[in-house]
Scaffold this motif. Structure first.
Motif, PDB file in Angstrom:
ATOM      1  N   ILE A 138      12.808  -4.364  29.122  1.00 27.56           N
ATOM      2  CA  ILE A 138      14.218  -3.963  29.118  1.00 27.56           C
ATOM      3  C   ILE A 138      14.354  -2.543  29.658  1.00 27.56           C
ATOM      4  O   ILE A 138      15.245  -2.244  30.468  1.00 27.56           O
ATOM      5  N   LEU A 139      13.448  -1.667  29.222  1.00 23.85           N
ATOM      6  CA  LEU A 139      13.471  -0.283  29.695  1.00 23.85           C
ATOM      7  C   LEU A 139      13.274  -0.233  31.212  1.00 23.85           C
ATOM      8  O   LEU A 139      14.031   0.446  31.935  1.00 23.85           O
ATOM      9  N   GLY A 140      12.275  -0.947  31.711  1.00 23.04           N
ATOM     10  CA  GLY A 140      12.030  -0.950  33.147  1.00 23.04           C
ATOM     11  C   GLY A 140      13.196  -1.526  33.933  1.00 23.04           C
ATOM     12  O   GLY A 140      13.546  -1.033  35.010  1.00 23.04           O
ATOM     13  N   GLY A 141      13.817  -2.583  33.384  1.00 18.96           N
ATOM     14  CA  GLY A 141      14.975  -3.161  34.056  1.00 18.96           C
ATOM     15  C   GLY A 141      16.144  -2.207  34.117  1.00 18.96           C
ATOM     16  O   GLY A 141      16.836  -2.102  35.149  1.00 18.96           O
ATOM     17  N   ILE A 143       2.020  -0.144  43.086  1.00 18.26           N
ATOM     18  CA  ILE A 143       0.647   0.353  42.946  1.00 18.26           C
ATOM     19  C   ILE A 143       0.435   0.945  41.559  1.00 18.26           C
ATOM     20  O   ILE A 143      -0.584   0.695  40.895  1.00 18.26           O
ATOM     21  N   MET A 144       1.403   1.714  41.072  1.00 13.39           N
ATOM     22  CA  MET A 144       1.284   2.287  39.735  1.00 13.39           C
ATOM     23  C   MET A 144       1.283   1.198  38.673  1.00 13.39           C
ATOM     24  O   MET A 144       0.549   1.276  37.677  1.00 13.39           O
ATOM     25  N   LEU A 167       9.766  -2.267  36.126  1.00 13.75           N
ATOM     26  CA  LEU A 167      10.370  -1.339  37.083  1.00 13.75           C
ATOM     27  C   LEU A 167      10.078  -1.772  38.512  1.00 13.75           C
ATOM     28  O   LEU A 167      10.975  -1.784  39.371  1.00 13.75           O
ATOM     29  N   ALA A 168       8.830  -2.129  38.779  1.00 12.04           N
ATOM     30  CA  ALA A 168       8.459  -2.549  40.140  1.00 12.04           C
ATOM     31  C   ALA A 168       9.094  -3.885  40.498  1.00 12.04           C
ATOM     32  O   ALA A 168       9.688  -4.039  41.581  1.00 12.04           O
ATOM     33  N   ALA A 169       8.987  -4.872  39.600  1.00 12.29           N
ATOM     34  CA  ALA A 169       9.509  -6.208  39.894  1.00 12.29           C
ATOM     35  C   ALA A 169      11.030  -6.199  40.022  1.00 12.29           C
ATOM     36  O   ALA A 169      11.593  -6.793  40.961  1.00 12.29           O
ATOM     37  N   ILE A 192       9.300   0.990  46.458  1.00 14.55           N
ATOM     38  CA  ILE A 192       8.861  -0.186  45.702  1.00 14.55           C
ATOM     39  C   ILE A 192       7.352  -0.369  45.811  1.00 14.55           C
ATOM     40  O   ILE A 192       6.683  -0.733  44.834  1.00 14.55           O
ATOM     41  N   ALA A 193       6.797  -0.099  46.989  1.00 16.48           N
ATOM     42  CA  ALA A 193       5.344  -0.192  47.152  1.00 16.48           C
ATOM     43  C   ALA A 193       4.636   0.808  46.249  1.00 16.48           C
ATOM     44  O   ALA A 193       3.620   0.485  45.609  1.00 16.48           O
TER      45      ALA A 193
END
Length: 590
Positions: A188-191, A269-270, A235-237, A264-265
């Protein structure tokens, strides 16, 4: 492991208390802002441009194309804004247009959408207090949020740009930190952070702070590693998904001021580095963790700069030098806090200082997860305060955060007040508490109810009151023409006409900004060459606005000085009109 009170995700009592506080402030904001609402006076040029973005989309411009073809005339300019902010405005307009017509539907949307954003912010702020304390503290936190001037500034009627949504997503991210389940809370945080980044790259500093807090949780307990892993995965997705949703698959130029494949790349990676480390069940030394995650972050930055090397110069790399040095360097909302009025400084610093002290006291009096939570909350307060000092337009973030500990402190103060026997002492204590928490509040409500603009020469007067172009536009004819006008007049010309303008106060239109400054501040012969290159049909200005005065101060024989003195070059012809006589217009005749 960080926990929270065993309560449902949402509760009727929480919604009622938040809604009551919101209704109070919504009514005051509507009353205080009634002249601006009735006169359709937008808060800033950004709000007008946001409405134009929605109009263009509803008129058939592609969802994936947020370019503004009527600025930087005749070329048009790409914009970095997100379509996500357009959706609620467009929804209201589409629903109401069959009943009231599009013009009135736009007007209504410009009032109810920011107020709806305010309700969401107050609800999320109240939910933090509701999880940590009781119903009384929840109501007081909502009330503290509803009277926080920096927060209200971004969510008052006619303020339809993206800043209010940034506050909502920030408070959603803080709520996610309280989740009982690390994986769910991290996702949820990443979204929330991905949505925020899609709307504005100003989120980056706070994204880093959230990441640091979750890394500290991991360092403290290996079992909490899923917080950071899930956050980075989400976050990435989500960033990739939102990019495809809002930008599509059509290749575009690398961007540094909006989420792009390069960013996004780097995030991916992170996320991969954190996921690999998180799969290890046996705890590892902190130096090993720092080495793995630090290497992942460094690799991400290297990939970002390889894919978009121009981003090494920041979001404004490659700007027209005149636009950068004359316009951007003087945009008041981008200047640090010490360049702003004392009232704004007090509205930001005083409540935040109280909130930090209260949060630290709560940490000292608490144990286990609650102690750690209040320390993390203090870190968020300090980080948001630093961001507000260097970027005051982000001060709504720290105002929203500060409301929770202030609400808790108000509960304690009220409990102490009830123990005072004499009504006179109680009244004096309440007055002192109110004065300490709400510096310059009456002045602030009135001040923020009126429009404001960022200009090339400090803060310009409100265009709607000092320079009303609406009555002038019919004299220009119905055919779309290119207009050279001061930067802050651009949005007001666009909203009520089919015409194009050379410049508005948006850095993606930096070529037009640079040419506008050169035209008005330089010799008439240079201005003539620029107008011919851009096929400009009309020149328009208001002698009394601060931007024009700024140009006049740059030289006594430049175009702005000549025109305001009543002299007319032989390639311009004055146009008479029935509108505001403070607006001067010339037709380009050769």
């Amino acid at each position: 492991m960080i926990g929270e009170r065993r309560r449902p995700v949402i509760d009727r009592d929480l919604v009622v208390r938040a809604t009551l506080a919101w209704l109070l402030m919504a009514a005051l904001l509507v009353i205080a802002g009634l002249p601006a609402i009735m006169g359709r006076q937008f808060s800033e040029g950004d709000d007008i441009m946001r409405l134009l973005e929605v109009r263009d989309w509803l008129a058939g411009q592609s969802w994936f194309d947020v370019s503004q073809y009527r600025i930087d005339a005749p070329f048009g300019a790409g914009m970095h804004w997100s379509r996500l902010v357009d959706v609620p405005l467009a929804a209201v307009i589409v629903v109401l247009s069959p009943l009231f017509g599009q013009a009135l539907a736009e007007h209504v949307a410009s009032v109810i959408v920011p107020l709806g954003t305010l309700w969401l912010a107050v609800l999320l702020i109240g939910r933090i207090a509701w999880r940590l304390c009781d119903e009384e503290a929840t109501g007081l936190a909502c009330l503290a949020a509803a009277i926080a001037a920096p927060l209200l500034h971004q969510m008052r009627p006619m303020r339809i740009d993206h800043h209010g949504w940034q506050i909502v997503l920030f408070m959603l991210a803080v709520n996610a930190l309280m989740a009982r389940d690390a994986r769910r809370g991290g996702w949820i945080l990443g979204g929330a952070l991905a949505l925020w980044l899609n709307i504005s790259m100003e989120a980056l500093p706070m994204v880093a702070v959230f990441g640091a807090i979750l890394f500290a949780r991991w360092l403290r307990c290996w079992g909490d590693r899923q917080w950071l892993v899930a956050m980075l995965q989400s976050l990435a997705a989500c960033s990739a998904g939102l990019y495809l949703l809002t930008r599509g698959t059509t290749p575009s130029l690398p961007m540094c001021d909006a989420m792009a494949p390069a960013h996004i790349a780097a995030l991916s990676i992170m996320a991969i580095a954190a996921t690999g480390l998180g799969r290890i069940e046996v705890p590892r030394p902190w130096m090993f963790m720092v080495l793995v995650l630090g290497s992942g972050a460094l690799a991400g930055v290297i990939v970002l700069l390889q894919m978009a090397p121009q981003c090494a110069g920041g979001s404004f790399a490659g700007m027209d030098p005149v636009a950068h040095d004359v316009w951007l360097a003087n945009v008041i909302e981008s200047k640090p806090l010490w360049h702003h009025p004392v009232t704004l400084i007090a509205q930001i610093l005083v409540p935040t200082a109280i909130a930090i002290v209260v949060s630290l006291r709560l940490a000292a009096r608490s144990a286990d997860w609650l102690h750690r939570w209040h320390l993390e909350y203090t870190v968020l307060l300090l980080a948001a305060l630093v961001l507000a000092v260097f970027l005051p337009r982000s001060s709504g973030l720290v105002a929203g955060l500060a409301a929770v500990p202030i609400g808790m402190q108000m509960k304690q103060w009220l409990r102490q007040l009830r123990s005072l026997g004499r009504p006179g002492k109680q009244a004096m204590a309440v007055a002192g508490m109110t004065a300490s928490l709400l510096p310059a509040m009456p002045l602030t409500v009135l001040m923020h109810a009126t429009p404001s603009h960022a200009s090339a020469a400090k803060a310009a007067p409100a265009i709607a009151s000092a320079c009303d172009v609406s009555g002038v536009l019919p004299s220009l004819g119905e055919d779309a023409a290119n207009i050279m006008a001061p930067i802050d007049m651009g949005p007001a010309i666009l909203i009520d006409s089919p015409h194009r303008v050379v410049a508005t106060a948006h850095h993606r239109a930096h070529r037009g900004i640079g040419d506008t400054i050169r035209s008005f501040s330089g010799p008439a012969s240079d201005a003539h060459a620029i107008l011919m290159k851009r096929r400009v049909g009309f020149v328009m200005l208001c002698p009394e606005i601060s931007e024009v005065r700024f140009y006049r101060n740059m030289g006594h024989d430049n175009l702005a000085s000549i025109l305001t003195a009543g002299e007319t070059p032989d390639w311009l012809m004055p146009i008479t009109h029935d509108g505001d006589q403070g607006v001067l217009v010339w037709r380009v005749i050769g």
